[in-house]
Design a protein around this motif. Structure first.
Motif, PDB file in Angstrom:
ATOM      1  N   TYR B 217      41.055  43.563  39.779  1.00  0.00           N
ATOM      2  CA  TYR B 217      40.499  44.051  40.960  1.00  0.00           C
ATOM      3  C   TYR B 217      40.462  43.192  41.998  1.00  0.00           C
ATOM      4  N   ILE B 218      40.216  43.767  43.443  1.00  0.00           N
ATOM      5  CA  ILE B 218      40.489  42.870  44.313  1.00  0.00           C
ATOM      6  C   ILE B 218      38.970  42.754  45.042  1.00  0.00           C
ATOM      7  N   TYR B 219      38.800  41.414  45.646  1.00  0.00           N
ATOM      8  CA  TYR B 219      37.387  41.284  46.244  1.00  0.00           C
ATOM      9  C   TYR B 219      37.693  40.432  47.380  1.00  0.00           C
ATOM     10  N   TYR B 220      36.805  40.582  48.101  1.00  0.00           N
ATOM     11  CA  TYR B 220      36.715  39.723  49.415  1.00  0.00           C
ATOM     12  C   TYR B 220      35.850  38.503  49.123  1.00  0.00           C
ATOM     13  N   ASP B 221      36.781  37.190  49.088  1.00  0.00           N
ATOM     14  CA  ASP B 221      36.148  36.001  49.275  1.00  0.00           C
ATOM     15  C   ASP B 221      35.593  35.429  50.511  1.00  0.00           C
ATOM     16  N   THR B 222      34.301  35.235  50.606  1.00  0.00           N
ATOM     17  CA  THR B 222      33.682  35.281  52.042  1.00  0.00           C
ATOM     18  C   THR B 222      34.031  33.638  52.344  1.00  0.00           C
ATOM     19  N   GLU B 223      34.006  32.781  51.286  1.00  0.00           N
ATOM     20  CA  GLU B 223      34.260  31.267  51.549  1.00  0.00           C
ATOM     21  C   GLU B 223      35.872  31.020  52.155  1.00  0.00           C
ATOM     22  N   ASP B 224      36.682  31.869  51.645  1.00  0.00           N
ATOM     23  CA  ASP B 224      38.255  31.501  52.067  1.00  0.00           C
ATOM     24  C   ASP B 224      38.343  32.575  53.094  1.00  0.00           C
ATOM     25  N   SER B 225      37.650  33.475  53.321  1.00  0.00           N
ATOM     26  CA  SER B 225      37.950  34.806  54.214  1.00  0.00           C
ATOM     27  C   SER B 225      39.365  35.437  53.664  1.00  0.00           C
ATOM     28  N   TYR B 227      41.299  37.989  50.621  1.00  0.00           N
ATOM     29  CA  TYR B 227      41.246  39.016  49.448  1.00  0.00           C
ATOM     30  C   TYR B 227      41.604  37.987  48.190  1.00  0.00           C
ATOM     31  N   ARG B 228      40.938  38.298  47.075  1.00  0.00           N
ATOM     32  CA  ARG B 228      41.644  37.545  46.052  1.00  0.00           C
ATOM     33  C   ARG B 228      41.620  38.656  44.747  1.00  0.00           C
ATOM     34  N   LEU B 229      42.194  38.335  43.707  1.00  0.00           N
ATOM     35  CA  LEU B 229      42.413  39.047  42.505  1.00  0.00           C
ATOM     36  C   LEU B 229      41.549  38.568  41.392  1.00  0.00           C
ATOM     37  N   LYS B 230      40.946  39.242  40.964  1.00  0.00           N
ATOM     38  CA  LYS B 230      39.969  39.046  39.518  1.00  0.00           C
ATOM     39  C   LYS B 230      40.310  39.897  38.541  1.00  0.00           C
ATOM     40  N   ARG B 231      39.865  39.666  37.331  1.00  0.00           N
ATOM     41  CA  ARG B 231      40.157  40.497  36.259  1.00  0.00           C
ATOM     42  C   ARG B 231      38.781  40.725  35.274  1.00  0.00           C
ATOM     43  N   TYR B 232      38.540  41.943  34.866  1.00  0.00           N
ATOM     44  CA  TYR B 232      37.471  42.111  34.094  1.00  0.00           C
ATOM     45  C   TYR B 232      38.336  42.438  32.458  1.00  0.00           C
ATOM     46  N   ASN B 233      37.489  41.930  31.689  1.00  0.00           N
ATOM     47  CA  ASN B 233      38.203  41.950  30.131  1.00  0.00           C
ATOM     48  C   ASN B 233      37.537  43.567  29.679  1.00  0.00           C
ATOM     49  N   GLY B 234      38.514  44.038  29.328  1.00  0.00           N
ATOM     50  CA  GLY B 234      38.206  45.312  28.559  1.00  0.00           C
ATOM     51  C   GLY B 234      38.985  46.003  27.431  1.00  0.00           C
ATOM     52  N   SER B 235      38.651  47.147  27.257  1.00  0.00           N
ATOM     53  CA  SER B 235      39.565  47.562  26.226  1.00  0.00           C
ATOM     54  C   SER B 235      39.731  49.483  26.372  1.00  0.00           C
ATOM     55  N   ALA B 236      40.582  49.982  25.631  1.00  0.00           N
ATOM     56  CA  ALA B 236      40.837  51.437  25.450  1.00  0.00           C
ATOM     57  C   ALA B 236      40.487  51.703  24.068  1.00  0.00           C
ATOM     58  N   GLU B 237      39.995  52.694  23.843  1.00  0.00           N
ATOM     59  CA  GLU B 237      39.358  52.936  22.582  1.00  0.00           C
ATOM     60  C   GLU B 237      39.464  54.829  22.354  1.00  0.00           C
ATOM     61  N   LEU B 238      39.928  54.775  21.055  1.00  0.00           N
ATOM     62  CA  LEU B 238      40.060  56.247  20.834  1.00  0.00           C
ATOM     63  C   LEU B 238      39.395  56.548  19.217  1.00  0.00           C
ATOM     64  N   ILE B 239      38.193  57.271  19.222  1.00  0.00           N
ATOM     65  CA  ILE B 239      37.276  57.568  18.141  1.00  0.00           C
ATOM     66  C   ILE B 239      37.566  59.106  17.433  1.00  0.00           C
ATOM     67  N   LEU B 240      37.909  59.140  16.138  1.00  0.00           N
ATOM     68  CA  LEU B 240      38.055  60.563  15.745  1.00  0.00           C
ATOM     69  C   LEU B 240      36.933  60.644  14.895  1.00  0.00           C
ATOM     70  N   TRP B 241      36.462  61.938  14.711  1.00  0.00           N
ATOM     71  CA  TRP B 241      35.630  62.521  13.577  1.00  0.00           C
ATOM     72  C   TRP B 241      35.817  63.994  13.388  1.00  0.00           C
ATOM     73  N   ARG B 242      35.447  64.384  11.975  1.00  0.00           N
ATOM     74  CA  ARG B 242      35.609  65.758  11.591  1.00  0.00           C
ATOM     75  C   ARG B 242      34.854  66.605  12.664  1.00  0.00           C
ATOM     76  N   SER B 243      35.446  67.797  13.023  1.00  0.00           N
ATOM     77  CA  SER B 243      34.934  68.770  13.926  1.00  0.00           C
ATOM     78  C   SER B 243      33.375  68.838  13.449  1.00  0.00           C
TER      79      SER B 243
END
Lengths: 181, 266
Positions: B217-225, B227-243
Protein backbone atom coordinates in the motif's frame (compact mmCIF):
# COMPACT_ATOMS: atom_id res chain seq x y z
CA UNK A 1 -32.37 -103.32 19.66
CA UNK A 2 -36.08 -103.14 19.92
CA UNK A 3 -36.34 -100.20 22.28
CA UNK A 4 -39.03 -97.63 21.60
CA UNK A 5 -37.90 -94.74 19.33
CA UNK A 6 -34.58 -96.24 18.40
CA UNK A 7 -34.01 -95.82 14.62
CA UNK A 8 -30.46 -97.09 14.33
CA UNK A 9 -27.02 -95.43 14.72
CA UNK A 10 -27.63 -92.83 11.95
CA UNK A 11 -31.39 -92.55 12.27
CA UNK A 12 -31.05 -91.68 15.92
CA UNK A 13 -28.91 -88.58 15.06
CA UNK A 14 -31.06 -87.55 12.10
CA UNK A 15 -32.92 -84.68 13.88
CA UNK A 16 -29.59 -83.15 14.96
CA UNK A 17 -28.39 -83.06 11.35
CA UNK A 18 -31.09 -80.50 10.42
CA UNK A 19 -29.75 -77.61 12.60
CA UNK A 20 -26.18 -78.67 11.72
CA UNK A 21 -26.78 -78.44 7.98
CA UNK A 22 -28.81 -75.23 8.41
CA UNK A 23 -25.93 -73.68 10.40
CA UNK A 24 -23.39 -74.65 7.76
CA UNK A 25 -25.55 -73.24 4.95
CA UNK A 26 -26.02 -69.95 6.83
CA UNK A 27 -22.33 -69.69 7.69
CA UNK A 28 -21.04 -70.35 4.18
CA UNK A 29 -23.76 -68.13 2.70
CA UNK A 30 -22.73 -65.17 4.86
CA UNK A 31 -19.05 -65.99 4.34
CA UNK A 32 -19.53 -65.93 0.57
CA UNK A 33 -21.50 -62.69 0.76
CA UNK A 34 -18.84 -61.06 2.94
CA UNK A 35 -16.09 -62.20 0.61
CA UNK A 36 -17.98 -60.68 -2.33
CA UNK A 37 -18.46 -57.38 -0.50
CA UNK A 38 -14.82 -57.38 0.60
CA UNK A 39 -13.56 -57.99 -2.94
CA UNK A 40 -15.93 -55.38 -4.44
CA UNK A 41 -14.87 -52.73 -1.93
CA UNK A 42 -11.19 -53.58 -2.33
CA UNK A 43 -11.64 -53.19 -6.09
CA UNK A 44 -13.36 -49.84 -5.58
CA UNK A 45 -10.56 -48.62 -3.29
CA UNK A 46 -7.98 -49.75 -5.78
CA UNK A 47 -9.80 -47.77 -8.49
CA UNK A 48 -10.11 -44.74 -6.15
CA UNK A 49 -6.39 -44.85 -5.43
CA UNK A 50 -5.62 -45.14 -9.15
CA UNK A 51 -7.74 -42.05 -9.85
CA UNK A 52 -6.00 -40.16 -7.03
CA UNK A 53 -2.63 -41.12 -8.54
CA UNK A 54 -3.72 -39.88 -11.97
CA UNK A 55 -5.04 -36.65 -10.44
CA UNK A 56 -1.87 -36.09 -8.39
CA UNK A 57 0.25 -36.64 -11.50
CA UNK A 58 -1.60 -34.03 -13.53
CA UNK A 59 -2.22 -31.55 -10.75
CA UNK A 60 1.48 -31.44 -9.83
CA UNK A 61 2.04 -27.82 -8.86
CA UNK A 62 -1.52 -26.89 -9.90
CA UNK A 63 -0.22 -25.25 -13.05
CA UNK A 64 0.17 -26.78 -16.52
CA UNK A 65 2.58 -24.77 -18.65
CA UNK A 66 2.05 -26.38 -22.08
CA UNK A 67 0.82 -29.41 -24.00
CA UNK A 68 4.35 -30.76 -23.80
CA UNK A 69 4.21 -30.53 -19.99
CA UNK A 70 0.83 -32.32 -19.99
CA UNK A 71 2.07 -35.04 -22.35
CA UNK A 72 5.16 -35.68 -20.23
CA UNK A 73 2.93 -36.32 -17.21
CA UNK A 74 0.69 -38.53 -19.33
CA UNK A 75 3.64 -40.62 -20.50
CA UNK A 76 4.97 -41.02 -16.96
CA UNK A 77 1.72 -42.48 -15.63
CA UNK A 78 1.73 -46.24 -15.36
CA UNK A 79 -1.80 -47.12 -14.32
CA UNK A 80 -3.07 -50.59 -15.27
CA UNK A 81 -5.69 -51.23 -12.61
CA UNK A 82 -8.32 -49.13 -14.38
CA UNK A 83 -9.01 -47.82 -17.84
CA UNK A 84 -9.15 -44.06 -17.86
CA UNK A 85 -9.53 -40.91 -19.89
CA UNK A 86 -8.18 -37.69 -18.42
CA UNK A 87 -7.97 -34.25 -19.93
CA UNK A 88 -8.57 -30.55 -19.69
CA UNK A 89 -12.04 -29.17 -20.35
CA UNK A 90 -12.99 -25.47 -20.44
CA UNK A 91 -15.35 -24.00 -17.88
CA UNK A 92 -18.55 -22.93 -19.53
CA UNK A 93 -20.45 -20.80 -17.08
CA UNK A 94 -22.59 -17.78 -17.64
CA UNK A 95 -22.72 -15.59 -14.56
CA UNK A 96 -26.43 -16.25 -14.03
CA UNK A 97 -26.36 -19.92 -15.03
CA UNK A 98 -25.66 -22.74 -12.64
CA UNK A 99 -22.60 -24.88 -13.27
CA UNK A 100 -23.15 -28.01 -15.33
CA UNK A 101 -20.85 -30.98 -15.09
CA UNK A 102 -19.14 -31.90 -18.36
CA UNK A 103 -20.71 -34.64 -20.46
CA UNK A 104 -18.46 -37.55 -19.48
CA UNK A 105 -19.42 -39.55 -22.59
CA UNK A 106 -18.48 -36.77 -24.93
CA UNK A 107 -15.71 -34.71 -23.39
CA UNK A 108 -14.69 -31.67 -25.38
CA UNK A 109 -10.98 -31.33 -24.61
CA UNK A 110 -9.10 -28.05 -24.96
CA UNK A 111 -6.61 -28.06 -27.82
CA UNK A 112 -3.29 -26.32 -28.17
CA UNK A 113 -2.48 -25.20 -31.69
CA UNK A 114 1.06 -25.70 -32.98
CA UNK A 115 2.36 -23.11 -35.46
CA UNK A 116 5.36 -23.06 -37.77
CA UNK A 117 7.83 -20.17 -37.92
CA UNK A 118 5.58 -18.33 -40.40
CA UNK A 119 2.54 -18.52 -38.15
CA UNK A 120 0.80 -21.28 -40.12
CA UNK A 121 -1.14 -23.77 -38.06
CA UNK A 122 0.54 -27.17 -38.10
CA UNK A 123 -1.62 -29.23 -35.74
CA UNK A 124 -4.15 -29.15 -32.95
CA UNK A 125 -3.00 -31.06 -29.92
CA UNK A 126 -5.79 -32.01 -27.51
CA UNK A 127 -5.06 -32.04 -23.78
CA UNK A 128 -6.16 -35.65 -23.48
CA UNK A 129 -4.56 -38.72 -21.95
CA UNK A 130 -5.84 -42.28 -21.92
CA UNK A 131 -4.53 -45.80 -21.43
CA UNK A 132 -7.19 -47.50 -23.56
CA UNK A 133 -8.69 -47.51 -27.03
CA UNK A 134 -12.05 -48.41 -25.49
CA UNK A 135 -14.53 -45.55 -25.40
CA UNK A 136 -16.78 -44.85 -22.46
CA UNK A 137 -20.39 -45.27 -23.54
CA UNK A 138 -23.87 -45.96 -22.16
CA UNK A 139 -23.65 -49.53 -23.48
CA UNK A 140 -20.42 -50.12 -21.58
CA UNK A 141 -21.97 -48.90 -18.37
CA UNK A 142 -24.89 -51.29 -18.69
CA UNK A 143 -22.57 -54.30 -18.53
CA UNK A 144 -22.63 -56.04 -15.14
CA UNK A 145 -19.74 -55.41 -12.74
CA UNK A 146 -18.84 -52.15 -14.48
CA UNK A 147 -18.07 -49.27 -12.20
CA UNK A 148 -17.17 -45.75 -13.23
CA UNK A 149 -15.40 -43.12 -11.14
CA UNK A 150 -15.19 -39.50 -12.18
CA UNK A 151 -13.34 -36.61 -10.58
CA UNK A 152 -13.14 -32.94 -11.52
CA UNK A 153 -10.42 -30.56 -10.28
CA UNK A 154 -9.82 -26.92 -11.18
CA UNK A 155 -6.37 -26.26 -12.57
CA UNK A 156 -4.50 -23.31 -14.11
CA UNK A 157 -3.39 -23.70 -17.72
CA UNK A 158 -0.85 -21.47 -19.45
CA UNK A 159 -2.72 -21.15 -22.73
CA UNK A 160 -1.38 -19.80 -26.03
CA UNK A 161 -4.06 -17.60 -27.59
CA UNK A 162 -2.37 -17.84 -31.00
CA UNK A 163 -1.65 -14.14 -31.34
CA UNK A 164 2.10 -14.54 -31.74
CA UNK A 165 5.00 -15.08 -29.38
CA UNK A 166 4.27 -14.33 -25.75
CA UNK A 167 0.51 -14.10 -26.28
CA UNK A 168 -0.39 -16.51 -23.53
CA UNK A 169 -2.78 -16.28 -20.63
CA UNK A 170 -3.37 -18.32 -17.51
CA UNK A 171 -6.80 -19.80 -17.86
CA UNK A 172 -8.80 -21.67 -15.23
CA UNK A 173 -9.83 -25.06 -16.65
CA UNK A 174 -11.19 -28.33 -15.33
CA UNK A 175 -9.07 -31.43 -15.07
CA UNK A 176 -11.60 -34.21 -15.72
CA UNK A 177 -10.73 -37.82 -14.96
CA UNK A 178 -13.08 -40.69 -15.83
CA UNK A 179 -11.97 -44.20 -14.89
CA UNK A 180 -13.76 -47.50 -15.28
CA UNK A 181 -13.13 -51.23 -14.80
CA UNK B 1 -34.61 -94.37 31.86
CA UNK B 2 -31.40 -95.69 30.42
CA UNK B 3 -28.93 -93.11 29.35
CA UNK B 4 -28.56 -94.54 25.84
CA UNK B 5 -32.25 -93.74 25.26
CA UNK B 6 -31.40 -89.98 25.59
CA UNK B 7 -28.67 -90.08 22.91
CA UNK B 8 -30.79 -88.37 20.22
CA UNK B 9 -31.76 -85.45 22.49
CA UNK B 10 -28.12 -84.80 23.41
CA UNK B 11 -27.14 -84.71 19.75
CA UNK B 12 -29.95 -82.22 18.99
CA UNK B 13 -28.88 -80.03 21.89
CA UNK B 14 -25.27 -80.06 20.63
CA UNK B 15 -26.44 -79.15 17.13
CA UNK B 16 -28.50 -76.25 18.49
CA UNK B 17 -25.46 -74.95 20.41
CA UNK B 18 -23.45 -75.23 17.20
CA UNK B 19 -26.18 -73.34 15.33
CA UNK B 20 -26.10 -70.61 17.99
CA UNK B 21 -22.32 -70.20 17.70
CA UNK B 22 -22.46 -70.20 13.90
CA UNK B 23 -25.22 -67.59 13.92
CA UNK B 24 -23.04 -65.39 16.14
CA UNK B 25 -20.12 -65.77 13.74
CA UNK B 26 -22.38 -65.06 10.74
CA UNK B 27 -23.77 -61.93 12.40
CA UNK B 28 -20.23 -60.73 13.12
CA UNK B 29 -19.17 -61.40 9.52
CA UNK B 30 -22.25 -59.61 8.22
CA UNK B 31 -21.59 -56.55 10.40
CA UNK B 32 -17.92 -56.55 9.37
CA UNK B 33 -18.82 -56.72 5.67
CA UNK B 34 -21.29 -53.84 6.10
CA UNK B 35 -18.80 -51.58 7.87
CA UNK B 36 -15.69 -52.61 5.95
CA UNK B 37 -14.03 -49.71 4.20
CA UNK B 38 -16.17 -46.94 5.68
CA UNK B 39 -13.09 -45.28 7.16
CA UNK B 40 -11.15 -45.60 3.91
CA UNK B 41 -14.12 -44.26 1.97
CA UNK B 42 -14.44 -41.26 4.32
CA UNK B 43 -10.72 -40.68 4.04
CA UNK B 44 -10.86 -40.75 0.21
CA UNK B 45 -13.78 -38.30 0.23
CA UNK B 46 -11.98 -35.90 2.61
CA UNK B 47 -8.77 -36.22 0.61
CA UNK B 48 -10.61 -35.29 -2.59
CA UNK B 49 -12.15 -32.27 -0.94
CA UNK B 50 -8.84 -31.17 0.54
CA UNK B 51 -7.09 -31.54 -2.83
CA UNK B 52 -9.96 -29.74 -4.52
CA UNK B 53 -9.72 -26.75 -2.19
CA UNK B 54 -5.93 -26.50 -2.65
CA UNK B 55 -6.27 -26.71 -6.45
CA UNK B 56 -9.11 -24.19 -6.44
CA UNK B 57 -7.15 -21.64 -4.39
CA UNK B 58 -4.08 -21.97 -6.64
CA UNK B 59 -6.22 -21.62 -9.76
CA UNK B 60 -7.99 -18.54 -8.41
CA UNK B 61 -4.68 -16.90 -7.54
CA UNK B 62 -2.93 -17.73 -10.85
CA UNK B 63 -5.70 -16.78 -13.28
CA UNK B 64 -5.22 -13.99 -15.83
CA UNK B 65 -7.72 -11.21 -16.40
CA UNK B 66 -7.97 -8.32 -18.91
CA UNK B 67 -6.73 -4.97 -17.63
CA UNK B 68 -9.66 -3.38 -19.38
CA UNK B 69 -12.57 -5.01 -17.58
CA UNK B 70 -14.94 -4.54 -20.52
CA UNK B 71 -12.81 -6.79 -22.79
CA UNK B 72 -12.86 -10.59 -22.97
CA UNK B 73 -9.82 -12.63 -22.06
CA UNK B 74 -10.21 -15.26 -24.76
CA UNK B 75 -12.64 -15.14 -27.65
CA UNK B 76 -10.91 -17.61 -29.98
CA UNK B 77 -9.93 -14.75 -32.30
CA UNK B 78 -6.60 -13.01 -31.53
CA UNK B 79 -7.96 -9.74 -33.00
CA UNK B 80 -10.78 -9.51 -30.47
CA UNK B 81 -8.95 -10.94 -27.44
CA UNK B 82 -8.05 -8.50 -24.67
CA UNK B 83 -4.73 -6.87 -25.51
CA UNK B 84 -3.47 -6.13 -22.01
CA UNK B 85 -3.62 -9.02 -19.61
CA UNK B 86 -2.44 -9.38 -16.03
CA UNK B 87 -2.77 -11.81 -13.16
CA UNK B 88 -6.04 -11.23 -11.36
CA UNK B 89 -4.50 -11.20 -7.92
CA UNK B 90 -1.77 -8.77 -9.09
CA UNK B 91 -4.47 -6.38 -10.33
CA UNK B 92 -6.33 -6.69 -7.06
CA UNK B 93 -3.18 -5.89 -5.10
CA UNK B 94 -2.51 -2.92 -7.36
CA UNK B 95 -6.05 -1.66 -6.87
CA UNK B 96 -5.77 -2.13 -3.13
CA UNK B 97 -2.47 -0.22 -2.89
CA UNK B 98 -3.81 3.29 -3.58
CA UNK B 99 -6.82 3.50 -1.24
CA UNK B 100 -6.57 0.25 0.75
CA UNK B 101 -9.86 -0.97 -0.70
CA UNK B 102 -10.81 -3.24 -3.56
CA UNK B 103 -12.81 -1.53 -6.27
CA UNK B 104 -16.26 -3.07 -6.86
CA UNK B 105 -15.52 -3.99 -10.51
CA UNK B 106 -12.45 -5.99 -9.45
CA UNK B 107 -14.49 -7.55 -6.68
CA UNK B 108 -17.01 -8.69 -9.28
CA UNK B 109 -14.31 -10.19 -11.52
CA UNK B 110 -12.83 -12.06 -8.56
CA UNK B 111 -16.30 -13.26 -7.57
CA UNK B 112 -17.04 -14.51 -11.08
CA UNK B 113 -13.72 -16.32 -11.18
CA UNK B 114 -14.24 -17.95 -7.78
CA UNK B 115 -17.76 -19.04 -8.73
CA UNK B 116 -16.49 -20.62 -11.92
CA UNK B 117 -13.74 -22.55 -10.13
CA UNK B 118 -16.04 -23.70 -7.31
CA UNK B 119 -18.82 -24.74 -9.73
CA UNK B 120 -18.15 -28.51 -9.60
CA UNK B 121 -18.67 -28.70 -5.82
CA UNK B 122 -21.27 -25.95 -5.43
CA UNK B 123 -24.18 -28.41 -5.24
CA UNK B 124 -22.83 -30.33 -2.30
CA UNK B 125 -20.60 -27.89 -0.43
CA UNK B 126 -20.84 -24.39 0.92
CA UNK B 127 -17.69 -22.33 1.16
CA UNK B 128 -16.13 -19.04 2.21
CA UNK B 129 -13.26 -17.27 0.45
CA UNK B 130 -11.53 -14.30 2.01
CA UNK B 131 -8.51 -12.08 1.73
CA UNK B 132 -7.07 -11.27 5.13
CA UNK B 133 -4.40 -8.78 6.13
CA UNK B 134 -2.86 -7.86 9.44
CA UNK B 135 -3.63 -4.15 9.69
CA UNK B 136 -2.33 -3.56 13.19
CA UNK B 137 -3.10 0.15 13.38
CA UNK B 138 -6.74 -0.33 12.37
CA UNK B 139 -7.90 -3.55 14.01
CA UNK B 140 -11.20 -4.72 12.64
CA UNK B 141 -10.42 -3.64 9.07
CA UNK B 142 -8.61 -6.82 8.20
CA UNK B 143 -10.87 -8.27 5.51
CA UNK B 144 -10.89 -6.37 2.20
CA UNK B 145 -12.82 -9.19 0.51
CA UNK B 146 -15.09 -11.89 1.95
CA UNK B 147 -17.37 -14.01 -0.23
CA UNK B 148 -19.59 -16.73 1.18
CA UNK B 149 -21.73 -19.30 -0.60
CA UNK B 150 -24.61 -20.78 1.39
CA UNK B 151 -27.82 -22.52 0.42
CA UNK B 152 -30.93 -20.54 1.29
CA UNK B 153 -33.55 -23.07 2.30
CA UNK B 154 -37.14 -21.82 2.21
CA UNK B 155 -39.41 -22.15 5.20
CA UNK B 156 -41.20 -25.53 5.06
CA UNK B 157 -44.86 -25.18 4.01
CA UNK B 158 -47.46 -27.70 5.31
CA UNK B 159 -49.22 -29.68 2.57
CA UNK B 160 -53.00 -29.01 2.77
CA UNK B 161 -54.87 -32.04 4.10
CA UNK B 162 -51.74 -33.90 5.17
CA UNK B 163 -50.69 -32.95 8.67
CA UNK B 164 -47.30 -34.69 8.55
CA UNK B 165 -46.17 -33.66 5.06
CA UNK B 166 -44.32 -30.47 4.30
CA UNK B 167 -43.12 -28.94 1.07
CA UNK B 168 -39.49 -27.86 0.91
CA UNK B 169 -38.78 -26.65 -2.60
CA UNK B 170 -36.86 -23.84 -4.17
CA UNK B 171 -33.66 -23.99 -2.15
CA UNK B 172 -30.91 -22.22 -4.03
CA UNK B 173 -27.30 -21.24 -3.67
CA UNK B 174 -26.71 -17.64 -2.78
CA UNK B 175 -23.51 -15.65 -2.70
CA UNK B 176 -23.03 -12.87 -0.16
CA UNK B 177 -20.32 -10.30 0.34
CA UNK B 178 -19.48 -10.15 4.03
CA UNK B 179 -17.31 -8.05 6.29
CA UNK B 180 -18.82 -4.69 5.37
CA UNK B 181 -16.32 -1.96 4.66
CA UNK B 182 -12.57 -2.41 5.04
CA UNK B 183 -11.92 1.33 4.87
CA UNK B 184 -10.78 2.72 8.24
CA UNK B 185 -12.09 6.20 7.30
CA UNK B 186 -15.62 5.00 6.54
CA UNK B 187 -15.45 2.86 9.65
CA UNK B 188 -14.84 -0.83 9.95
CA UNK B 189 -16.93 -3.45 11.61
CA UNK B 190 -15.98 -6.09 14.07
CA UNK B 191 -15.48 -9.02 11.72
CA UNK B 192 -12.39 -10.93 12.75
CA UNK B 193 -10.85 -14.35 12.39
CA UNK B 194 -12.75 -15.26 15.55
CA UNK B 195 -16.07 -14.39 13.84
CA UNK B 196 -15.18 -16.73 10.99
CA UNK B 197 -14.01 -19.48 13.33
CA UNK B 198 -17.23 -19.18 15.37
CA UNK B 199 -19.28 -19.48 12.19
CA UNK B 200 -17.29 -22.53 11.10
CA UNK B 201 -17.94 -24.15 14.49
CA UNK B 202 -21.63 -24.09 13.58
CA UNK B 203 -21.12 -25.56 10.13
CA UNK B 204 -18.22 -27.95 10.70
CA UNK B 205 -15.46 -27.18 8.22
CA UNK B 206 -14.33 -30.03 6.00
CA UNK B 207 -11.37 -28.63 4.09
CA UNK B 208 -9.26 -25.52 4.33
CA UNK B 209 -6.70 -24.12 1.89
CA UNK B 210 -4.38 -21.26 2.79
CA UNK B 211 -1.94 -19.14 0.78
CA UNK B 212 0.20 -16.46 2.43
CA UNK B 213 0.52 -13.18 0.51
CA UNK B 214 1.53 -9.55 0.93
CA UNK B 215 -0.65 -6.51 0.27
CA UNK B 216 1.43 -3.46 -0.69
CA UNK B 217 0.00 0.00 0.00
CA UNK B 218 1.12 3.56 -0.66
CA UNK B 219 1.34 6.06 2.17
CA UNK B 220 2.53 9.63 2.47
CA UNK B 221 5.63 9.97 4.59
CA UNK B 222 5.38 13.41 6.23
CA UNK B 223 9.03 13.38 7.34
CA UNK B 224 10.36 12.99 3.77
CA UNK B 225 7.33 14.61 2.10
CA UNK B 226 7.21 11.67 -0.29
CA UNK B 227 5.02 8.68 -1.10
CA UNK B 228 6.36 5.36 0.12
CA UNK B 229 5.38 1.74 -0.30
CA UNK B 230 4.73 -0.56 2.65
CA UNK B 231 3.28 -4.03 2.92
CA UNK B 232 0.72 -5.76 5.05
CA UNK B 233 1.25 -9.45 5.71
CA UNK B 234 -1.86 -11.40 4.87
CA UNK B 235 -3.36 -14.46 3.27
CA UNK B 236 -6.01 -15.81 0.94
CA UNK B 237 -8.11 -18.62 2.38
CA UNK B 238 -10.75 -20.96 1.08
CA UNK B 239 -12.80 -23.10 3.47
CA UNK B 240 -15.41 -25.69 2.49
CA UNK B 241 -18.04 -27.56 4.49
CA UNK B 242 -20.94 -29.86 3.72
CA UNK B 243 -23.95 -27.86 2.61
CA UNK B 244 -26.07 -27.15 5.65
CA UNK B 245 -28.88 -24.83 6.63
CA UNK B 246 -27.60 -21.57 8.06
CA UNK B 247 -29.80 -19.84 10.61
CA UNK B 248 -29.40 -16.17 9.76
CA UNK B 249 -30.60 -15.10 13.19
CA UNK B 250 -27.61 -16.76 14.87
CA UNK B 251 -24.88 -14.52 16.29
CA UNK B 252 -22.29 -16.52 14.33
CA UNK B 253 -23.93 -15.35 11.06
CA UNK B 254 -24.68 -11.81 12.24
CA UNK B 255 -21.02 -11.36 13.30
CA UNK B 256 -19.90 -11.98 9.71
CA UNK B 257 -21.74 -8.77 8.77
CA UNK B 258 -22.91 -10.13 5.41
CA UNK B 259 -25.03 -8.06 3.05
CA UNK B 260 -28.74 -8.56 3.65
CA UNK B 261 -29.39 -9.42 0.01
CA UNK B 262 -27.34 -11.88 -2.03
CA UNK B 263 -25.22 -10.87 -5.00
CA UNK B 264 -27.31 -10.32 -8.10
CA UNK B 265 -26.19 -12.75 -10.81
CA UNK B 266 -28.03 -11.24 -13.73
Amino acid sequence: MKQKGFLGPIGDDLPSLIPLIFALIVFFGVFNLSLGVFEKKSDDFSADIAVLQIANGFRGTGYITSHNDFQKTCDSLNIRRVKYVAGLVAFDLGLSNPYELPDFFNLDFIEEKAFDEFGNELASLPFMCSNTEEELSDALLLKPQKSVISRVYPIALDFDRGGGEGDSIVRPVQLVIVAWK
Amino acid sequence: MEIRNCRGQAAVADALYFLLIVMGCAAFLFAFAGGYGRTVSDFASKRYLSEYSTSALKTILYTSTPRNTSELLFTGNPDTDAKEVDYLIAMIKQDFADDEEINSSYKDILTQNIRRVMGPVDDSFDWIFFLYLERAQSPGCDFPYVLINVVDYPTPVPVPGKSKDINITGQEQQYYYCGGSSDPIIGCNAISKTSIDNFLLATGASARAFAPMNFPYIYYDTEDSAYRLKRYNGSAELILWRSTKVDKTLDAWIDLDCDTSPISLS
